[in-house]
Structures are given as structure tokens and as C-alpha cells.
Design a protein around this motif. Structure first.
Motif, PDB file in Angstrom:
ATOM      1  N   GLY A 159     -19.915 -12.351 -10.213  1.00  0.00           N
ATOM      2  CA  GLY A 159     -20.174 -12.716 -11.606  1.00  0.00           C
ATOM      3  C   GLY A 159     -19.795 -11.634 -12.591  1.00  0.00           C
ATOM      4  N   PRO A 160     -20.157 -11.869 -13.871  1.00  0.00           N
ATOM      5  CA  PRO A 160     -19.696 -11.010 -14.968  1.00  0.00           C
ATOM      6  C   PRO A 160     -20.199  -9.564 -14.931  1.00  0.00           C
ATOM      7  N   LYS A 161     -21.095  -9.242 -13.991  1.00  0.00           N
ATOM      8  CA  LYS A 161     -21.501  -7.834 -13.878  1.00  0.00           C
ATOM      9  C   LYS A 161     -20.573  -7.102 -12.904  1.00  0.00           C
ATOM     10  N   THR A 162     -19.648  -7.824 -12.296  1.00  0.00           N
ATOM     11  CA  THR A 162     -18.810  -7.221 -11.250  1.00  0.00           C
ATOM     12  C   THR A 162     -17.331  -7.275 -11.597  1.00  0.00           C
ATOM     13  N   LEU A 196      -8.147  -2.344 -14.180  1.00  0.00           N
ATOM     14  CA  LEU A 196      -9.138  -3.249 -13.600  1.00  0.00           C
ATOM     15  C   LEU A 196      -8.828  -3.544 -12.140  1.00  0.00           C
ATOM     16  N   CYS A 197      -7.546  -3.754 -11.826  1.00  0.00           N
ATOM     17  CA  CYS A 197      -7.181  -4.109 -10.460  1.00  0.00           C
ATOM     18  C   CYS A 197      -7.313  -2.948  -9.488  1.00  0.00           C
ATOM     19  N   MET A 198      -7.195  -1.716  -9.990  1.00  0.00           N
ATOM     20  CA  MET A 198      -7.446  -0.565  -9.121  1.00  0.00           C
ATOM     21  C   MET A 198      -8.902  -0.586  -8.668  1.00  0.00           C
ATOM     22  N   ARG A 199      -9.799  -0.867  -9.622  1.00  0.00           N
ATOM     23  CA  ARG A 199     -11.228  -0.947  -9.306  1.00  0.00           C
ATOM     24  C   ARG A 199     -11.493  -2.110  -8.346  1.00  0.00           C
ATOM     25  N   PHE A 200     -10.836  -3.259  -8.629  1.00  0.00           N
ATOM     26  CA  PHE A 200     -10.975  -4.456  -7.802  1.00  0.00           C
ATOM     27  C   PHE A 200     -10.556  -4.169  -6.363  1.00  0.00           C
ATOM     28  N   ALA A 201      -9.381  -3.518  -6.196  1.00  0.00           N
ATOM     29  CA  ALA A 201      -8.862  -3.231  -4.854  1.00  0.00           C
ATOM     30  C   ALA A 201      -9.814  -2.326  -4.084  1.00  0.00           C
ATOM     31  N   TRP A 202     -10.487  -1.408  -4.829  1.00  0.00           N
ATOM     32  CA  TRP A 202     -11.413  -0.481  -4.197  1.00  0.00           C
ATOM     33  C   TRP A 202     -12.687  -1.185  -3.751  1.00  0.00           C
ATOM     34  N   MET A 203     -13.170  -2.157  -4.553  1.00  0.00           N
ATOM     35  CA  MET A 203     -14.492  -2.750  -4.311  1.00  0.00           C
ATOM     36  C   MET A 203     -14.469  -3.930  -3.348  1.00  0.00           C
ATOM     37  N   ILE A 204     -13.314  -4.603  -3.197  1.00  0.00           N
ATOM     38  CA  ILE A 204     -13.307  -5.772  -2.318  1.00  0.00           C
ATOM     39  C   ILE A 204     -13.407  -5.338  -0.864  1.00  0.00           C
ATOM     40  N   ALA A 212     -28.609 -17.403 -12.552  1.00  0.00           N
ATOM     41  CA  ALA A 212     -27.937 -17.402 -11.244  1.00  0.00           C
ATOM     42  C   ALA A 212     -26.469 -17.003 -11.408  1.00  0.00           C
ATOM     43  N   LEU A 213     -25.834 -17.573 -12.444  1.00  0.00           N
ATOM     44  CA  LEU A 213     -24.423 -17.239 -12.711  1.00  0.00           C
ATOM     45  C   LEU A 213     -24.281 -15.771 -13.072  1.00  0.00           C
ATOM     46  N   TRP A 214     -25.196 -15.312 -13.943  1.00  0.00           N
ATOM     47  CA  TRP A 214     -25.141 -13.928 -14.430  1.00  0.00           C
ATOM     48  C   TRP A 214     -25.263 -12.943 -13.279  1.00  0.00           C
ATOM     49  N   ALA A 259     -11.432  -8.660 -13.202  1.00  0.00           N
ATOM     50  CA  ALA A 259     -10.007  -8.483 -12.873  1.00  0.00           C
ATOM     51  C   ALA A 259      -9.257  -9.816 -12.982  1.00  0.00           C
ATOM     52  N   PRO A 260      -9.712 -10.896 -12.297  1.00  0.00           N
ATOM     53  CA  PRO A 260      -9.020 -12.166 -12.474  1.00  0.00           C
ATOM     54  C   PRO A 260      -9.095 -12.692 -13.913  1.00  0.00           C
ATOM     55  N   THR A 261     -10.254 -12.499 -14.579  1.00  0.00           N
ATOM     56  CA  THR A 261     -10.385 -12.998 -15.951  1.00  0.00           C
ATOM     57  C   THR A 261      -9.373 -12.320 -16.859  1.00  0.00           C
ATOM     58  N   PHE A 262      -9.218 -10.996 -16.715  1.00  0.00           N
ATOM     59  CA  PHE A 262      -8.290 -10.291 -17.587  1.00  0.00           C
ATOM     60  C   PHE A 262      -6.839 -10.653 -17.301  1.00  0.00           C
ATOM     61  N   LYS A 263      -6.575 -11.196 -16.121  1.00  0.00           N
ATOM     62  CA  LYS A 263      -5.208 -11.604 -15.812  1.00  0.00           C
ATOM     63  C   LYS A 263      -4.699 -12.624 -16.826  1.00  0.00           C
ATOM     64  N   TRP A 264      -5.628 -13.355 -17.447  1.00  0.00           N
ATOM     65  CA  TRP A 264      -5.215 -14.292 -18.508  1.00  0.00           C
ATOM     66  C   TRP A 264      -4.506 -13.548 -19.641  1.00  0.00           C
TER      67      TRP A 264
END
Lengths: 108, 107
Positions: free
Chosen positions: A15-18, B57-65, A8-10, A23-28
Motif C-alpha cells: 500500500g501507499p506506505k510502501t 524510486l525503482c532503486m528502492r523498489f529493487a532493494w525492498m522486494i 485496510a488499504l492504507w 514505484a509502479p504509481t510513479f511510472k505513470w
């Protein structure tokens, strides 16, 4: 049971396929890069960059709680960014403005 | 006048978080522009490298949301450009972008 929860998470729409996950995860990475730079001498730190990191962290922390649904992952990553940014700023300010007094007294 | 009103009341306008988040991220672009003349030894390879991946990554994010956030897209496209430039300056300063002949002649 466990596998279906994991599945369900996957397959979650955020989730991690999207990109909604990555994007938020890489912000770390920004906070991790900043922590790696704790070892840098304060003369090499950049006021504009650290200010931008801190300001972004503070503003996005607020907005992650205002959106629907509340995004705790985004909140935590932005609190970390604001925290590391503030620490780096304090290191540089301490070096630029408070060490000068010591150096001045040593010269006298 | 009505364009202004439409903007103010738009679902991605200044009354919403969809506007101010991207505005905050322009801070990264402004900071990079302020540092554009800095000597490469003062640049942080860690931070600049992370910014390059992050903005992609955020360019893709901005496009998909939904709603699609063009403000965020443009912000991160600009940041990607300026951070890649800073990364190239840093790399050159570290000696990574030299041609092989230069390297062998210097040793």
C-alpha cells in the motif's frame, strides 16, 4: 465500515506506505511526460528514447500478467507507456520519411 | 561451467521474469547513452526529470522486494546517473544553472 476498508488499504503490505505502491504509481509519470511531449515538434523527439519507452512498455505488459499475483496496475501503466511511445514514434517517422516526399515534390 | 548452470537456473535468472524486466529497463540507459552528445535543445526536460525520480524510486523498489533484485538495482542506478547528467545538460541549456553574476551581466 468504510473507514475499516480504507484502513485496510492504507496498511496493505503493498500500500501507499510502501515502495511497492509508489514505484509502479510513479511510472505513470513517464506516460504523462510523453503526453506532454505530444506538443513537441517531431524534429525534437528522440528515436532511442521513444523506442526504449515502447519496448519497456510491451515487455513489462507481458510480464505483469506472468507474475503472481497478476498486477493489473502494472499492466495498465505499461500499456499506456507502449501506447504513448508508439504514437511518438509514428509522429517522428511520419515527419522524417513521409514529409520528405512532399517536400521533394514541392521542390520539383 | 557450473556457475553458468547456476545462473541459468537461478530464481532471478533468464528463465524468469525477474531477469527480463530489468533487461528491458536497460533500454532507457542505452537510449540516454545514444543521446549523450545531442544538443540540449533536443532533450526533453519532462521525460528526463521524470526518469530521475522514477529511477530513484525503482532503486528502492529493487532493494525492498523479495527476492532482492540486484540486476534491477544496478540498472536503475546507472539510469539515475545518466539521466541526472542529461538533466544538468538540459538545465544548463535552458539557462537555469548560471551563476548570479553571469545572469546580471547578460541583462
Amino acid at each position: 465500515m468504510a473507514t475499516s476498508k480504507l484502513q485496510a488499504l492504507w496498511n496493505h503490505p503493498a500500500g501507499p506506505k510502501t515502495i511497492h505502491f509508489w514505484a509502479p504509481t510513479f511510472k505513470w509519470g513517464i506516460s504523462i511526460a510523453n503526453i506532454a511531449d505530444f506538443a513537441k515538434p517531431p524534429e525534437k523527439l528522440s528515436y532511442p528514447q521513444q523506442f526504449a519507452v515502447t519496448a519497456t512498455g510491451v515487455i513489462w505488459s507481458r510480464y505483469s500478467m506472468v507474475i503472481t499475483p497478476k498486477n493489473w496496475n502494472l499492466l495498465s501503466v505499461n500499456i499506456a507507456m507502449a501506447g504513448t511511445g508508439l504514437y511518438q514514434l509514428s509522429r517522428k517517422i511520419r515527419h522524417d520519411y513521409f514529409n520528405e516526399e512532399e517536400a521533394a515534390t514541392l521542390k520539383e | 561451467m557450473s556457475f553458468f548452470k547456476t545462473f541459468i537456473n537461478s530464481p532471478v535468472g533468464p528463465k524468469t521474469t525477474h531477469f527480463w524486466g530489468p533487461v528491458a529497463n536497460w533500454g532507457f540507459v542505452a537510449a540516454a547513452m545514444a543521446d549523450i552528445e545531442k544538443p540540449p535543445e533536443m532533450l526533453s526536460g519532462n521525460m528526463t526529470g521524470v526518469m530521475c525520480v522514477y529511477s530513484a524510486l525503482c532503486m528502492r523498489f529493487a532493494w525492498m522486494i523479495r527476492p532482492r533484485n540486484y540486476l534491477l538495482l544496478v540498472c536503475h542506478a546507472s539510469n539515475e546517473t545518466v539521466q541526472l547528467y542529461q538533466l544538468s545538460r538540459w538545465a544548463r541549456g535552458q539557462g537555469y544553472l548560471q551563476l548570479k553574476e553571469d545572469k546580471t551581466s547578460s541583462t
